[in-house]
Write a protein that holds these residues in place. Structure first.
Motif, PDB file in Angstrom:
ATOM      1  N   ALA A  57     -24.692 -46.044 -45.578  1.00 43.73           N
ATOM      2  CA  ALA A  57     -23.435 -46.246 -44.860  1.00 43.73           C
ATOM      3  C   ALA A  57     -22.411 -46.933 -45.754  1.00 43.73           C
ATOM      4  N   ARG A  58     -22.864 -47.924 -46.511  1.00 39.87           N
ATOM      5  CA  ARG A  58     -21.956 -48.635 -47.412  1.00 39.87           C
ATOM      6  C   ARG A  58     -21.410 -47.687 -48.479  1.00 39.87           C
ATOM      7  N   GLN A  59     -22.280 -46.845 -49.050  1.00 35.23           N
ATOM      8  CA  GLN A  59     -21.833 -45.897 -50.063  1.00 35.23           C
ATOM      9  C   GLN A  59     -20.815 -44.919 -49.491  1.00 35.23           C
ATOM     10  N   PHE A  60     -21.046 -44.466 -48.271  1.00 33.85           N
ATOM     11  CA  PHE A  60     -20.114 -43.533 -47.626  1.00 33.85           C
ATOM     12  C   PHE A  60     -18.735 -44.169 -47.500  1.00 33.85           C
ATOM     13  N   VAL A  61     -18.675 -45.400 -47.020  1.00 34.88           N
ATOM     14  CA  VAL A  61     -17.390 -46.086 -46.831  1.00 34.88           C
ATOM     15  C   VAL A  61     -16.700 -46.318 -48.173  1.00 34.88           C
ATOM     16  N   GLN A  62     -17.465 -46.739 -49.176  1.00 37.02           N
ATOM     17  CA  GLN A  62     -16.871 -47.001 -50.487  1.00 37.02           C
ATOM     18  C   GLN A  62     -16.335 -45.727 -51.121  1.00 37.02           C
ATOM     19  N   LEU A  63     -17.102 -44.625 -51.004  1.00 41.30           N
ATOM     20  CA  LEU A  63     -16.641 -43.360 -51.568  1.00 41.30           C
ATOM     21  C   LEU A  63     -15.445 -42.811 -50.793  1.00 41.30           C
ATOM     22  N   LEU A  64     -15.427 -43.035 -49.503  1.00 41.98           N
ATOM     23  CA  LEU A  64     -14.294 -42.604 -48.683  1.00 41.98           C
ATOM     24  C   LEU A  64     -13.024 -43.271 -49.170  1.00 41.98           C
ATOM     25  N   ARG A  65     -13.119 -44.548 -49.432  1.00 46.23           N
ATOM     26  CA  ARG A  65     -11.958 -45.304 -49.907  1.00 46.23           C
ATOM     27  C   ARG A  65     -11.540 -44.865 -51.312  1.00 46.23           C
ATOM     28  N   SER A  66     -12.501 -44.789 -52.233  1.00 51.97           N
ATOM     29  CA  SER A  66     -12.148 -44.476 -53.618  1.00 51.97           C
ATOM     30  C   SER A  66     -11.680 -43.037 -53.792  1.00 51.97           C
ATOM     31  N   THR A  67     -12.129 -42.129 -52.934  1.00 53.59           N
ATOM     32  CA  THR A  67     -11.741 -40.718 -53.047  1.00 53.59           C
ATOM     33  C   THR A  67     -10.328 -40.470 -52.553  1.00 53.59           C
ATOM     34  N   PHE A  68      -9.975 -41.066 -51.428  1.00 57.00           N
ATOM     35  CA  PHE A  68      -8.723 -40.697 -50.778  1.00 57.00           C
ATOM     36  C   PHE A  68      -7.605 -41.721 -50.911  1.00 57.00           C
ATOM     37  N   LEU A  69      -7.896 -42.922 -51.394  1.00 58.33           N
ATOM     38  CA  LEU A  69      -6.836 -43.893 -51.629  1.00 58.33           C
ATOM     39  C   LEU A  69      -6.679 -44.107 -53.127  1.00 58.33           C
ATOM     40  N   PRO A  70      -5.555 -43.738 -53.702  1.00 56.74           N
ATOM     41  CA  PRO A  70      -5.337 -43.980 -55.127  1.00 56.74           C
ATOM     42  C   PRO A  70      -5.520 -45.449 -55.464  1.00 56.74           C
ATOM     43  N   ALA A  71      -5.970 -45.720 -56.672  1.00 54.63           N
ATOM     44  CA  ALA A  71      -6.262 -47.103 -57.072  1.00 54.63           C
ATOM     45  C   ALA A  71      -5.057 -48.015 -56.907  1.00 54.63           C
ATOM     46  N   SER A  72      -3.865 -47.490 -57.146  1.00 58.08           N
ATOM     47  CA  SER A  72      -2.661 -48.322 -57.069  1.00 58.08           C
ATOM     48  C   SER A  72      -2.328 -48.745 -55.651  1.00 58.08           C
ATOM     49  N   THR A  73      -2.873 -48.030 -54.670  1.00 58.34           N
ATOM     50  CA  THR A  73      -2.585 -48.379 -53.279  1.00 58.34           C
ATOM     51  C   THR A  73      -3.855 -48.756 -52.528  1.00 58.34           C
ATOM     52  N   ASP A  74      -4.914 -49.079 -53.247  1.00 56.68           N
ATOM     53  CA  ASP A  74      -6.201 -49.380 -52.618  1.00 56.68           C
ATOM     54  C   ASP A  74      -6.175 -50.797 -52.069  1.00 56.68           C
ATOM     55  N   ILE A  75      -5.546 -50.972 -50.927  1.00 56.48           N
ATOM     56  CA  ILE A  75      -5.395 -52.301 -50.349  1.00 56.48           C
ATOM     57  C   ILE A  75      -6.648 -52.758 -49.620  1.00 56.48           C
ATOM     58  N   LEU A  76      -7.619 -51.847 -49.429  1.00 56.04           N
ATOM     59  CA  LEU A  76      -8.843 -52.253 -48.743  1.00 56.04           C
ATOM     60  C   LEU A  76      -9.615 -53.281 -49.553  1.00 56.04           C
TER      61      LEU A  76
END
Length: 265
Positions: free
Chosen positions: A115-134
């Motif tokens: 579950a943790r990997q899914f959430v982390q990959l979801l964030r890194s895939t669809f939110l560009p690093a410059s806007t990764d506010i999570l």
């Protein structure tokens, strides 16, 4: 209240669900405790990972540094990607009193590491690093959360909201008064859990994009601009610019009488 408890149980709670006491101990989350929580008498944090290390409610928080509009935009990007890129059911959206939250429901619990990997990959895939506010303040994987609706220590109420209403809370993601239980029920009863097959396929796609698996489809990252506005009549889509009339029409179609209790400045 009974129907609301049933919907929360159907979507997010484990078979042997526990909540955390202020001292740190864990206790069974009984219907009586949950009813007091929902009515504002006793706010408790629900453990999202069982003692056996399983999870079925995936919660992403959008808050911390930056403006509320940026947090809301990031939530919309992830939520739209969940539905349109990964072909998963629509998630629930909530305001916690301090941040926006996205709730994904799994029909069958999975190991917490997965579950943790899914959430982390979801964030890194669809939110560009410059806007990764999570990654700024809110944890990348939430292990405990107060189920909406509930009264927060700040005096604000956390609540599930229709996605079209999110822009109204960019300055203050909380309510001054408790939300009507019927409206909360209306936001949840049409939601569906992610099946094991859907979760496995979506995780494989995310892993493929990250180069963690072979022979799986590769996803293109979602662009940073705000998602396009869709008609309110289409279920499961996030809307950023719906009018008040759109929201009222959507609620009336579901036999919900709108009660707007967010105090405007």
């Amino acid at each position: 209240m009974h129907k609301l408890i049933s919907e929360l149980t159907r979507l997010y709670l484990l078979e042997e669900q526990q909540y955390l006491e202020p001292e740190g101990g864990a206790q069974p989350l009984t219907p009586a405790v949950l009813a007091r929580h929902l009515s504002g008498e006793q706010t408790v944090a629900v453990r999202l990972v069982s003692e056996r290390g399983l999870a079925r409610a995936l919660v992403l928080e959008f808050g911390g540094k930056g403006g509320g509009e940026a947090h809301w935009s990031a939530l919309c990007t992830i939520a739209n990607a969940v539905q349109h890129e990964l072909d998963l059911p629509a998630p629930a959206v909530s305001i916690s009193g301090t941040a926006f939250q996205l709730w994904l429901s799994l029909a069958t619990p999975v190991p917490a590491a997965q579950a943790r990997q899914f959430v982390q990959l979801l964030r890194s895939t669809f939110l560009p690093a410059s806007t990764d506010i999570l990654a700024v303040a809110p944890p990348d994987y939430v292990t405990q959360a107060a189920l909406p609706p509930c009264l927060q220590p700040s005096g604000k109420w956390a609540a599930f909201i229709h996605p079209s209403m999110g822009a109204a809370f960019v300055d203050e993601p909380g309510l001054d008064m408790p939300p009507p239980p019927a409206a909360q029920l209306g936001f949840l009863e049409s939601l569906r859990s992610i099946t094991p097959a859907q979760f496995a396929q979506a995780l494989a796609k995310l892993q493929g994009h990250a180069g963690l698996a072979d022979a799986v489809p590769v996803l293109a990252p979602v662009a940073a601009p705000l998602p396009a506005v869709q008609p309110v009549t289409q279920p499961g889509l996030l809307l950023q610019d719906a009018t008040l009339e759109d929201i009222v029409r959507w609620l009336h179609a579901r036999n919900i009488e709108p009660t707007f209790r967010h105090r405007l400045p």
